[in-house]
Motif scaffolding. Structure first.
Motif, PDB file in Angstrom:
ATOM      1  N   VAL A 185      14.423  23.186 -20.076  1.00  0.00           N
ATOM      2  CA  VAL A 185      13.274  23.076 -19.599  1.00  0.00           C
ATOM      3  C   VAL A 185      12.765  24.609 -20.087  1.00  0.00           C
ATOM      4  CG1 VAL A 185      11.354  23.090 -17.837  1.00  0.00           C
ATOM      5  CG2 VAL A 185      13.217  21.756 -17.593  1.00  0.00           C
ATOM      6  N   VAL A 186      11.776  24.998 -21.008  1.00  0.00           N
ATOM      7  CA  VAL A 186      11.969  26.417 -21.601  1.00  0.00           C
ATOM      8  C   VAL A 186      10.520  27.011 -20.755  1.00  0.00           C
ATOM      9  CG1 VAL A 186      11.435  27.945 -23.207  1.00  0.00           C
ATOM     10  CG2 VAL A 186      12.725  25.855 -23.861  1.00  0.00           C
ATOM     11  N   ASP A 187      10.852  28.263 -19.618  1.00  0.00           N
ATOM     12  CA  ASP A 187       9.902  28.558 -18.817  1.00  0.00           C
ATOM     13  C   ASP A 187       9.436  29.854 -20.140  1.00  0.00           C
ATOM     14  OD1 ASP A 187       8.389  30.143 -17.817  1.00  0.00           O
ATOM     15  OD2 ASP A 187       9.979  29.956 -16.272  1.00  0.00           O
ATOM     16  N   HIS A 188       8.546  29.677 -20.672  1.00  0.00           N
ATOM     17  CA  HIS A 188       8.122  30.883 -21.798  1.00  0.00           C
ATOM     18  C   HIS A 188       7.491  32.356 -20.703  1.00  0.00           C
ATOM     19  CE1 HIS A 188       7.602  27.226 -23.626  1.00  0.00           C
ATOM     20  NE2 HIS A 188       7.515  28.209 -24.584  1.00  0.00           N
ATOM     21  N   GLY A 189       7.193  31.457 -19.336  1.00  0.00           N
ATOM     22  CA  GLY A 189       6.790  32.985 -18.295  1.00  0.00           C
ATOM     23  C   GLY A 189       5.179  33.461 -18.816  1.00  0.00           C
ATOM     24  N   VAL A 229       6.531  25.630 -11.981  1.00  0.00           N
ATOM     25  CA  VAL A 229       5.974  24.079 -12.636  1.00  0.00           C
ATOM     26  C   VAL A 229       7.699  24.150 -14.050  1.00  0.00           C
ATOM     27  CG1 VAL A 229       5.444  23.956 -15.040  1.00  0.00           C
ATOM     28  CG2 VAL A 229       3.992  25.353 -13.557  1.00  0.00           C
ATOM     29  N   ALA A 230       8.508  25.041 -13.826  1.00  0.00           N
ATOM     30  CA  ALA A 230       9.877  24.570 -15.340  1.00  0.00           C
ATOM     31  C   ALA A 230      10.954  23.890 -13.615  1.00  0.00           C
ATOM     32  CB  ALA A 230      10.404  25.483 -14.687  1.00  0.00           C
ATOM     33  N   SER A 231      10.599  24.003 -12.483  1.00  0.00           N
ATOM     34  CA  SER A 231      11.637  23.545 -11.738  1.00  0.00           C
ATOM     35  C   SER A 231      11.175  22.383 -11.158  1.00  0.00           C
ATOM     36  CB  SER A 231      11.440  24.593  -9.884  1.00  0.00           C
ATOM     37  OG  SER A 231      11.821  23.579  -8.880  1.00  0.00           O
ATOM     38  N   ARG A 232       9.930  21.627 -11.164  1.00  0.00           N
ATOM     39  CA  ARG A 232       9.431  20.937 -11.016  1.00  0.00           C
ATOM     40  C   ARG A 232       9.482  19.668 -12.064  1.00  0.00           C
ATOM     41  NH1 ARG A 232       8.843  16.179  -8.638  1.00  0.00           N
ATOM     42  NH2 ARG A 232       7.226  15.507  -8.314  1.00  0.00           N
ATOM     43  N   ALA A 233       9.615  19.889 -13.020  1.00  0.00           N
ATOM     44  CA  ALA A 233      10.164  19.304 -14.286  1.00  0.00           C
ATOM     45  C   ALA A 233      11.020  19.438 -14.666  1.00  0.00           C
ATOM     46  CB  ALA A 233       9.871  20.168 -16.043  1.00  0.00           C
ATOM     47  N   ALA A 234      12.110  20.173 -13.777  1.00  0.00           N
ATOM     48  CA  ALA A 234      14.133  19.802 -14.252  1.00  0.00           C
ATOM     49  C   ALA A 234      13.924  18.799 -13.105  1.00  0.00           C
ATOM     50  CB  ALA A 234      14.089  21.262 -13.734  1.00  0.00           C
TER      51      ALA A 234
END
Length: 327
Positions: free
Chosen positions: A57-61, A69-74
């Motif tokens: 999961v790439v978080d572009h910030g 969002v990234a945590s939920r995807a993971a």
């Protein structure tokens, strides 16, 4: 769900992807419906082939709350059965606008995270392909751009290029997943968004449906033609190569489309960046329209010159040699 599983299985079984058989799979996931549905299908296929499937999961910030969002995807990827989930924070930089900068940062991160020899599965759909074809067509970028995205472009695999965005949405609903809705996907400041929300719906209405599929078929046909021409150009380049450069006289007897492909690949091998169609046509004039004219300036401070029937590349007055191919 079966349509996406079949798409993943079919691409992995293709001759183009043969190098990846038995290798661990990596799925790039934004948390959106396309990549979540792809991850679910990849885990199913991997399980039956005893192949582990990891997710990145790439978080572009770029937006407030991107970490959540990234945590939920993971979390959802772990629930799907991925053998490992890695979240990477990147900082998009460089020119070309925020989309281009984010894309560069994302692909660099995915390259770093993938195990050596493994492919990275990307969730681009038929709708994304249609948008890409229209962008290339509108920009006059030539057949290579209009040919769209390749299903196999090592290390990237795109199994969903014949699957609609509506299908990925339905799969997420079927599996009880909660995909993230990127607000950038509805921001009309972005050209691709306007194509998606204005141009394609209008074309579907005027042409009575099937536009995305038709554009996808057109892209596939152009890729096949481009691949054939590229193979011929590679053979031609081997014949006209000299110790110093290229034999312009031998190259001149060939069709312009082949000449320009030879010039493109040779100039790139010499380190010339960002070659446009205009650059290639000017370069080709030293071959197909030779009248004793001077050299042609190229990006990056390079210059293409013709000396006694041979094409040479110089930079800062220094002769530039073709670099050896990586493979």
């Amino acid at each position: 769900m079966s349509e996406i599983r079949v798409a993943v299985r079919r691409l992995l079984d293709s001759e183009q992807a043969a190098r990846y058989r038995g290798k661990p799979l990596v799925v790039a996931c934004s948390g959106g419906p396309d990549s979540l549905a792809l991850a679910a299908a990849a885990v199913y296929v991997g399980r039956h082939r005893h192949v582990p499937v990891r997710a990145v999961v790439v978080d572009h910030g770029l937006q407030e709350g991107s970490e959540a969002v990234a945590s939920r995807a993971a979390e959802q990827l772990g629930g799907l059965g991925c053998s490992g989930v890695e979240t990477v924070r990147v900082t998009p930089r460089g020119g070309g606008g925020p989309e281009a900068a984010a894309r560069r940062a994302r692909y660099e991160a995915l390259r770093r995270c993938r195990p050596e020899g493994s492919p990275v599965l990307l969730g681009h759909t038929r709708d994304d392909q249609a948008e890409t074809v229209l962008l290339g067509l509108g920009r006059g970028s030539g057949p290579r751009s209009v040919a769209g995205m390749r299903p196999v472009d090592p290390p990237w695999l795109r199994p969903l290029l014949e699957v609609s965005r509506r299908t990925t949405e339905a799969v997420c609903a079927e599996l009880g997943l909660s995909p993230w809705r990127d607000p950038h996907n509805t921001d009309s400041r972005f050209t691709r968004v306007r194509l998606r929300t204005e141009v394609l719906p209008l074309m579907e209405d005027v042409l009575q449906g099937g536009v995305a599929s038709a554009l996808s078929r057109t892209a596939a046909q152009l890729r096949e033609d481009a691949d054939a021409l590229d193979a011929l150009a590679e053979e031609l380049r081997a014949r006209v190569r000299t110790p110093e450069g290229l034999d312009a006289q031998a190259l001149a007897s060939n069709p312009p489309s082949l000449r320009r492909r030879v010039l493109r690949d040779w100039l790139r091998a010499c380190g010339v960046p960002e070659l446009s169609d205009a650059h290639l046509r000017e370069a080709d004039a030293l071959v197909g329209d030779w009248r004793g004219q001077g050299g042609h300036a190229l990006p990056g401070g390079f210059e293409l010159i013709r000396v006694r029937g041979t094409l040479l590349v110089e930079c800062g007055g220094r002769r530039i040699e073709e670099r050896a191919s990586d493979g």
